[in-house]
Design a protein around this motif. Structure first.
Motif, PDB file in Angstrom:
ATOM      1  N   GLY A  77       0.813  -1.218   0.000  1.00  0.00           N
ATOM      2  CA  GLY A  77       0.000   0.000   0.000  1.00  0.00           C
ATOM      3  C   GLY A  77       0.847   1.268   0.000  1.00  0.00           C
ATOM      4  O   GLY A  77       0.378   2.345   0.364  1.00  0.00           O
ATOM      5  N   ASP A 156       1.985  -4.257   6.329  1.00  0.00           N
ATOM      6  CA  ASP A 156       0.543  -4.499   6.163  1.00  0.00           C
ATOM      7  C   ASP A 156      -0.022  -4.994   7.494  1.00  0.00           C
ATOM      8  O   ASP A 156       0.363  -6.065   7.985  1.00  0.00           O
ATOM      9  CB  ASP A 156       0.353  -5.555   5.060  1.00  0.00           C
ATOM     10  N   ARG A 158      -2.648  -6.297   8.336  1.00  0.00           N
ATOM     11  CA  ARG A 158      -3.542  -7.474   8.336  1.00  0.00           C
ATOM     12  C   ARG A 158      -2.814  -8.762   8.667  1.00  0.00           C
ATOM     13  O   ARG A 158      -3.427  -9.753   9.033  1.00  0.00           O
ATOM     14  CB  ARG A 158      -4.197  -7.631   6.960  1.00  0.00           C
ATOM     15  N   THR A 184      -0.125  -0.288   7.505  1.00  0.00           N
ATOM     16  CA  THR A 184      -1.039   0.166   6.447  1.00  0.00           C
ATOM     17  C   THR A 184      -2.343  -0.627   6.432  1.00  0.00           C
ATOM     18  O   THR A 184      -2.451  -1.692   7.049  1.00  0.00           O
ATOM     19  CB  THR A 184      -0.373   0.001   5.059  1.00  0.00           C
ATOM     20  N   LYS A 185      -3.317  -0.083   5.714  1.00  0.00           N
ATOM     21  CA  LYS A 185      -4.604  -0.749   5.422  1.00  0.00           C
ATOM     22  C   LYS A 185      -5.419  -1.041   6.684  1.00  0.00           C
ATOM     23  O   LYS A 185      -6.109  -2.069   6.776  1.00  0.00           O
ATOM     24  CB  LYS A 185      -4.385  -2.032   4.614  1.00  0.00           C
ATOM     25  N   ASP A 187      -8.066   0.097   7.699  1.00  0.00           N
ATOM     26  CA  ASP A 187      -9.524   0.001   7.485  1.00  0.00           C
ATOM     27  C   ASP A 187      -9.965  -1.405   7.111  1.00  0.00           C
ATOM     28  O   ASP A 187     -11.139  -1.744   7.223  1.00  0.00           O
ATOM     29  CB  ASP A 187      -9.953   0.988   6.388  1.00  0.00           C
ATOM     30  N   LYS A 188      -9.002  -2.227   6.657  1.00  0.00           N
ATOM     31  CA  LYS A 188      -9.369  -3.578   6.215  1.00  0.00           C
ATOM     32  C   LYS A 188      -9.591  -4.533   7.376  1.00  0.00           C
ATOM     33  O   LYS A 188     -10.129  -5.624   7.193  1.00  0.00           O
ATOM     34  CB  LYS A 188      -8.290  -4.143   5.290  1.00  0.00           C
ATOM     35  N   VAL A 189      -9.101  -4.155   8.564  1.00  0.00           N
ATOM     36  CA  VAL A 189      -9.354  -4.992   9.746  1.00  0.00           C
ATOM     37  C   VAL A 189      -9.959  -4.073  10.800  1.00  0.00           C
ATOM     38  O   VAL A 189      -9.800  -2.874  10.744  1.00  0.00           O
ATOM     39  CB  VAL A 189      -8.051  -5.629  10.295  1.00  0.00           C
ATOM     40  N   SER A 219      -4.437   4.345   7.218  1.00  0.00           N
ATOM     41  CA  SER A 219      -5.285   3.821   6.142  1.00  0.00           C
ATOM     42  C   SER A 219      -5.314   4.880   5.040  1.00  0.00           C
ATOM     43  O   SER A 219      -5.716   6.023   5.293  1.00  0.00           O
ATOM     44  CB  SER A 219      -6.710   3.573   6.650  1.00  0.00           C
ATOM     45  N   GLU A 221      -7.137   4.637   2.510  1.00  0.00           N
ATOM     46  CA  GLU A 221      -8.554   4.704   2.158  1.00  0.00           C
ATOM     47  C   GLU A 221      -9.278   5.780   2.986  1.00  0.00           C
ATOM     48  O   GLU A 221     -10.063   6.559   2.468  1.00  0.00           O
ATOM     49  CB  GLU A 221      -9.163   3.323   2.456  1.00  0.00           C
ATOM     50  N   ARG A 222      -8.979   5.803   4.275  1.00  0.00           N
ATOM     51  CA  ARG A 222      -9.691   6.738   5.181  1.00  0.00           C
ATOM     52  C   ARG A 222      -8.831   7.925   5.600  1.00  0.00           C
ATOM     53  O   ARG A 222      -9.227   8.682   6.481  1.00  0.00           O
ATOM     54  CB  ARG A 222     -10.163   5.983   6.424  1.00  0.00           C
TER      55      ARG A 222
END
Ligand code: GDP
Length: 242
Positions: A77, A156, A158, A184-185, A187-189, A219, A221-222
């Motif tokens: 990401g 990551d 996750r 990173t990421k 928002d995915k968890v 994130s 994304e957010r």
């Protein structure tokens, strides 16, 4: 010329591995000791522009501005995070082909610092010659780039701790290259899983390190973590000496 040693001694980076104890003042400053945080708002980003792509640190722009490199496993990401940081969807190219020859990409931010997009590591499928070339190019850059203040290593959030990430951090430790962690990421968890995985990563690091460095949970994304990252960079910029 940057006095990299000075920049390091004032930072709260963890650059030493276990058994070489890090003095407490190195861990706690600069946030407590050297100077008060004057500005509590995050940095305003007024300009972000691509400067060069280089295959060799000697061909990078003159080391006259503080520099921050972003790196992580492929698909972690990184491009999304860079684009989120500079509020530009297209500055760093997302989802590049894994294993394809990549370069050291310099972006100049606010005419005052460099953001560097480094090619990702951990391509199990890439040919050995390609991986060796990556190792040489990135290793030389990380060790020799005199204005490199800090490497932001992306993880990551996750996943369980990955061997390749730990090995990369160990490499940075051996070479005494300062780094922060960026998960990173998020928002995915859920936040509970994110915290659990960060804790697990910290525990794994503590098997060979005296401390874990500062870290950020983000994130793209957010837009989570953007202000914190920019604030950290702004603070570190103050320690740059030409
Ligand atoms: P890179 O290879 O490390 O530069 O990774 P990219 O930025 O290209 O991202 C890889 C994939 O993860 C893409 O499909 C992105 O859309 C996705 N991705 C990256 N960051 C985030 C994030 O914060 N949240 C979510 N949900 N997806 C993300």
């Amino acid at each position: 010329m940057l006095n990299r040693r000075l920049a390091k001694s004032k930072s709260n980076f963890i650059t030493k591995r276990r058994k070489k104890l890090v003095p407490l003042y190195e861990i706690l400053s600069p946030f407590f000791v050297e100077r008060p945080m004057k500005n509590t708002n995050s940095m305003k980003l007024t300009e972000a522009k691509f400067v060069t792509s280089a295959a060799d640190y000697r061909k990078c722009p003159p080391p006259e501005k503080p520099e921050y490199a972003f790196i992580g496993r492929s698909n972690v990401g990184k491009s999304s995070l860079i684009n989120m940081l500079v509020a530009n969807k297209n500055l760093a190219k997302t989802s590049q082909t894994p294993g394809k020859t990549q370069l050291i990409n310099h972006f100049e931010i606010n005419k005052s610092w460099y953001l560097v997009d480094l090619p990702g590591y951990g391509f199990a499928k890439a040919p050995k010659a390609e991986r060796d070339k990556w190792g040489e190019m990135i290793g030389e850059y990380l060790v020799n780039r005199e204005n490199l203040i800090c490497v932001f290593v992306l993880i990551d959030v996750r996943h369980e701790p990955q061997k390749v990430d730990i090995e990369f951090l160990d490499f940075l430790g051996e070479k005494e290259v300062p780094f922060y962690l960026v998960f990173t990421k998020a928002d995915k968890v859920g936040s509970v899983t994110a915290e659990k995985n960060v804790e697990s990563f910290k525990q794994t690091m503590l098997l060979s390190w005296t401390q874990v460095p500062q870290y950020f949970i983000t994130s793209a994304e957010r837009r989570t973590g953007r202000d914190e990252l920019l604030k950290a960079i702004e603070e570190l910029n103050l320690s740059f000496k030409k």
